[in-house]
Design an enzyme around this catalytic site. Structure first.
Site, short mmCIF file in Angstrom:
data_model
loop_
_atom_site.label_atom_id
_atom_site.label_comp_id
_atom_site.label_asym_id
_atom_site.label_seq_id
_atom_site.Cartn_x
_atom_site.Cartn_y
_atom_site.Cartn_z
N ASP A 1 0.82 -1.21 0.00
CA ASP A 1 0.00 0.00 0.00
C ASP A 1 0.86 1.26 0.00
O ASP A 1 0.43 2.32 0.44
CB ASP A 1 -0.96 -0.01 1.20
CG ASP A 1 -0.21 -0.21 2.51
OD1 ASP A 1 1.01 -0.49 2.47
OD2 ASP A 1 -0.84 -0.08 3.58
N HIS B 1 23.76 7.16 -18.29
CA HIS B 1 22.81 7.42 -17.22
C HIS B 1 23.10 6.51 -16.01
O HIS B 1 22.22 5.81 -15.52
CB HIS B 1 21.36 7.27 -17.72
CG HIS B 1 20.94 8.39 -18.61
ND1 HIS B 1 19.74 8.43 -19.27
CD2 HIS B 1 21.56 9.55 -18.96
CE1 HIS B 1 19.64 9.55 -19.99
NE2 HIS B 1 20.74 10.24 -19.82
N ASP C 1 25.99 14.90 -13.22
CA ASP C 1 24.92 15.40 -14.09
C ASP C 1 23.68 15.47 -13.22
O ASP C 1 23.13 14.44 -12.81
CB ASP C 1 24.73 14.42 -15.26
CG ASP C 1 23.67 14.88 -16.26
OD1 ASP C 1 22.87 15.77 -15.93
OD2 ASP C 1 23.65 14.32 -17.37
N ASP D 1 19.52 21.22 -15.79
CA ASP D 1 20.21 20.03 -16.31
C ASP D 1 21.66 20.41 -16.58
O ASP D 1 21.97 20.98 -17.62
CB ASP D 1 19.52 19.55 -17.59
CG ASP D 1 20.10 18.24 -18.10
OD1 ASP D 1 20.92 17.62 -17.39
OD2 ASP D 1 19.73 17.83 -19.22
N HIS E 1 25.53 10.10 -28.12
CA HIS E 1 24.26 10.80 -27.82
C HIS E 1 24.20 12.12 -28.56
O HIS E 1 25.20 12.59 -29.11
CB HIS E 1 24.07 10.98 -26.31
CG HIS E 1 25.14 11.79 -25.62
ND1 HIS E 1 25.19 13.16 -25.69
CD2 HIS E 1 26.18 11.42 -24.82
CE1 HIS E 1 26.22 13.59 -24.95
NE2 HIS E 1 26.84 12.55 -24.42
N HIS F 1 18.94 18.95 -26.10
CA HIS F 1 17.50 18.67 -26.02
C HIS F 1 16.85 19.89 -25.41
O HIS F 1 17.50 20.70 -24.76
CB HIS F 1 17.23 17.39 -25.21
CG HIS F 1 17.82 17.39 -23.83
ND1 HIS F 1 17.27 18.08 -22.78
CD2 HIS F 1 18.94 16.80 -23.33
CE1 HIS F 1 18.01 17.90 -21.69
NE2 HIS F 1 19.04 17.14 -22.00
N HIS G 1 13.91 16.41 -20.46
CA HIS G 1 13.88 16.28 -21.92
C HIS G 1 12.53 16.84 -22.33
O HIS G 1 11.54 16.12 -22.42
CB HIS G 1 14.05 14.82 -22.36
CG HIS G 1 15.41 14.28 -22.04
ND1 HIS G 1 15.78 12.98 -22.24
CD2 HIS G 1 16.52 14.88 -21.54
CE1 HIS G 1 17.05 12.79 -21.87
NE2 HIS G 1 17.51 13.94 -21.43
N GLU H 1 25.50 19.80 -24.61
CA GLU H 1 26.15 18.81 -23.74
C GLU H 1 26.99 17.78 -24.49
O GLU H 1 26.70 16.59 -24.45
CB GLU H 1 25.11 18.11 -22.88
CG GLU H 1 23.91 17.55 -23.64
CD GLU H 1 22.97 16.78 -22.71
OE1 GLU H 1 23.46 15.88 -22.01
OE2 GLU H 1 21.77 17.07 -22.70
N TYR I 1 33.61 9.56 -24.40
CA TYR I 1 33.58 8.43 -23.47
C TYR I 1 34.46 7.30 -23.98
O TYR I 1 34.21 6.78 -25.08
CB TYR I 1 32.13 7.94 -23.30
CG TYR I 1 31.16 9.08 -23.04
CD1 TYR I 1 30.96 9.58 -21.76
CD2 TYR I 1 30.50 9.71 -24.11
CE1 TYR I 1 30.10 10.65 -21.53
CE2 TYR I 1 29.65 10.78 -23.89
CZ TYR I 1 29.45 11.25 -22.61
OH TYR I 1 28.61 12.32 -22.39
N ARG J 1 31.70 14.87 -19.82
CA ARG J 1 30.60 15.61 -20.46
C ARG J 1 30.56 16.99 -19.83
O ARG J 1 30.79 17.12 -18.62
CB ARG J 1 29.27 14.87 -20.26
CG ARG J 1 28.07 15.58 -20.86
CD ARG J 1 26.85 14.67 -21.03
NE ARG J 1 26.28 14.16 -19.80
CZ ARG J 1 26.38 12.91 -19.38
NH1 ARG J 1 27.04 12.02 -20.09
NH2 ARG J 1 25.83 12.53 -18.24
N GLU K 1 27.90 20.16 -19.75
CA GLU K 1 26.52 20.48 -20.15
C GLU K 1 26.06 21.81 -19.58
O GLU K 1 26.06 22.02 -18.37
CB GLU K 1 25.57 19.36 -19.65
CG GLU K 1 24.12 19.64 -19.93
CD GLU K 1 23.21 18.47 -19.63
OE1 GLU K 1 23.53 17.68 -18.72
OE2 GLU K 1 22.17 18.35 -20.31
N1 GLY Z 1 20.44 14.45 -17.51
C1 GLY Z 1 20.08 13.81 -18.69
C2 GLY Z 1 20.60 14.52 -19.85
O1 GLY Z 1 21.56 15.24 -19.74
O2 GLY Z 1 20.05 14.46 -20.92
MN MN Z 2 20.76 16.99 -20.78
MN MN Z 3 22.20 16.16 -17.98
#
Ligand code: GLY
Ligand code: MN
Ligand code: MN
Length: 435
Positions: free
Chosen positions: A33, A236, A253, A264, A343, A347, A354, A380, A384, A402, A404
């Site tokens: 529950d 991720h 991140d 983000d 990637h 976005h 996103h 971003e 890698y 990365r 971003e």
């Molecule tokens: N945090 C997910 C991305 O950077 O798209």
């Molecule tokens: Mn992002």
């Molecule tokens: Mn991110």
């Protein structure tokens, strides 16, 4: 509440040939529950500002009472356990509904609200109860059409219209995003200071998120990624369970949510405060790609131009680093960069990390949509050298970086909303200094 009313009236100006039905989210069971924490779904929030589950908004163009809201009924017994509910009266007084019903009245009242419309705008598949109710209505009304009922001829997805509205942020939305970003930046300051050799990733996460909460962020926009060492090559990675080694990088991140808007941000830094030569080489390439991408993020350019520009810098960097061999243009056309960059570069960002909105028209290879003032996107790029990149130079293996930023497109260029977060090699090393 004004902004929500203004959006509803804009939507009613855009969609005039059918009633619009938009459901709230539902609670999801975690175990027995106990439910997962509830966060309203964004399209419903965008139009209503109503945060409770199971509600349904109905907008009816041409009606004198265009906004109907179904809400959970007041229930002292249940509310004692799970919290106070708004109920139908406050749904009208506080949330601007012209008419309000309880969700228990859906089966009887929704058909009446829709009876005059041959078309209903509803995203099939988003709500099981509505899927069944609307398809059932379609069958019933078809059956009764020969006797004078209006048939329900089509059920059309309203999301492309709502998504398009969400793509351009109002000044108030930009303020919320900036606040989410400022909170996140303060959390990064703490993370820079907390990350040290032999500390666990989740310890840094806890300190960072403590800062988020303390500054007024109710929750995160997505699960925080704290990836040290080779974990940084898992895009991720959210288990955040490892102990950080001396000499390793930490990729963070994260994004605090503020008033439902998410930041983000990603930064990568050496946990002992000093980049090794090979870490620094890769870092400089990613940084240059990030800066080139940001330069390309301006009105008139396509959203995909940001990616193309950053990708070119990354691919040239991979040649310079000795990870790739061959001709730059051919490597880009033939996607030779994929083992190290898998990637996209950008976005949309807003209520959802996103965020909604298209990137291209006319199919997968169709033209990119043009950037316009009020759009917010991430930039971003990353590189890698992870466990599946077997051909990577030995000295680069295990490095994942990365960088971003969140960028608002303005009339004459852009504003980097994340500019307060350390980014150059010297800024990052200073912020991460273990002393
Ligand atoms: N945090 C997910 C991305 O950077 O798209
Ligand atoms: Mn992002
Ligand atoms: Mn991110």
């Amino acid at each position: 509440m004004d902004q929500f009313a203004e959006r509803r009236s804009r939507l009613l100006n855009e969609i005039t040939d059918g009633a619009i039905v938009v459901p709230a989210g539902h609670l999801a069971t975690r175990n027995h529950d106990v439910e997962f924490e509830f966060r309203q779904v964004s399209p419903f929030w965008y139009l209503t500002g109503f945060g409770e589950p199971d509600a349904i908004a109905v907008l009816r163009p041409g009606s004198e009472k265009p906004y109907a809201l179904f809400v959970l009924p007041r229930d002292p017994k249940l509310e004692t356990w799970t919290g106070l509910r708004t109920g139908v009266e406050a749904a009208q007084e506080k949330f601007g509904a012209d008419v309000a019903f309880t969700t228990t009245e859906l089966d009887t009242e929704l058909p009446k609200l829709l009876a005059d419309y041959e078309q209903v705008y509803y995203a099939l598949g988003t709500d099981q109860k509505l899927d069944a109710l609307l398809t059932d209505q379609s069958v019933k009304r078809r059956r009764m059409a020969p006797r004078g009922d209006k048939a329900l001829n089509s059920i059309v997805d309203p999301m492309p219209v709502i998504d398009q509205m969400r793509l351009i942020k109002s000044p108030l939305e930009v303020e919320c995003l900036q606040k989410a970003i400022d909170i996140t930046a303060a959390g990064f300051d703490v993370a820079f200071k907390t990350a040290k050799p032999s500390v666990f990733e989740f310890e840094v996460q806890a300190e960072m998120e403590h800062e988020f909460r303390g500054r007024g962020s109710e929750r995160n926009g997505y699960p925080s990624i704290l990836a040290s060492g080779a974990n940084s090559c898992i895009l991720h990675y959210i288990s955040n369970r490892d102990r950080m080694d001396d000499g390793s990088l930490l990729l963070v991140d994260a994004g605090a949510e503020y008033e439902m808007y998410s930041a983000d941000i990603t930064r990568t830094w050496p946990v002992n405060g000093t980049f090794s030569p090979e870490q620094k080489d890769v870092y400089e390439v990613v940084l240059a790609a990030n800066e080139a991408g940001i330069d390309a993020a301006k009105p008139g350019n396509g959203a995909m131009d940001v990616h193309d520009v950053a990708l070119k810098v990354l691919t040239q960097g991979l040649l310079d680093l000795g990870a790739l061999k061959g001709d730059l243009d051919a490597l880009i056309t033939e996607r030779g960069f994929l083992p190290y960059y898998m990637h996209g570069t950008s976005h949309w960002l807003g209520l959802d990390v996103h965020d909604s909105g298209i990137y291209r028209t006319g199919g997968r290879t169709g033209p990119s949509i043009k950037l316009e003032a009020g759009m917010v996107l991430t930039v971003e790029p990353g590189l890698y050298f992870g466990p599946f990149a077997e051909d990577a130079p030995e000295r680069l293996k295990g490095i994942g970086i990365r960088t971003e930023d969140d960028v608002l497109i303005t009339e004459d260029g852009n504003r980097v909303l994340t500019s307060a977060v350390p980014k150059t090699v010297s800024e990052v090393e200073a912020a991460a200094s273990v002393n």
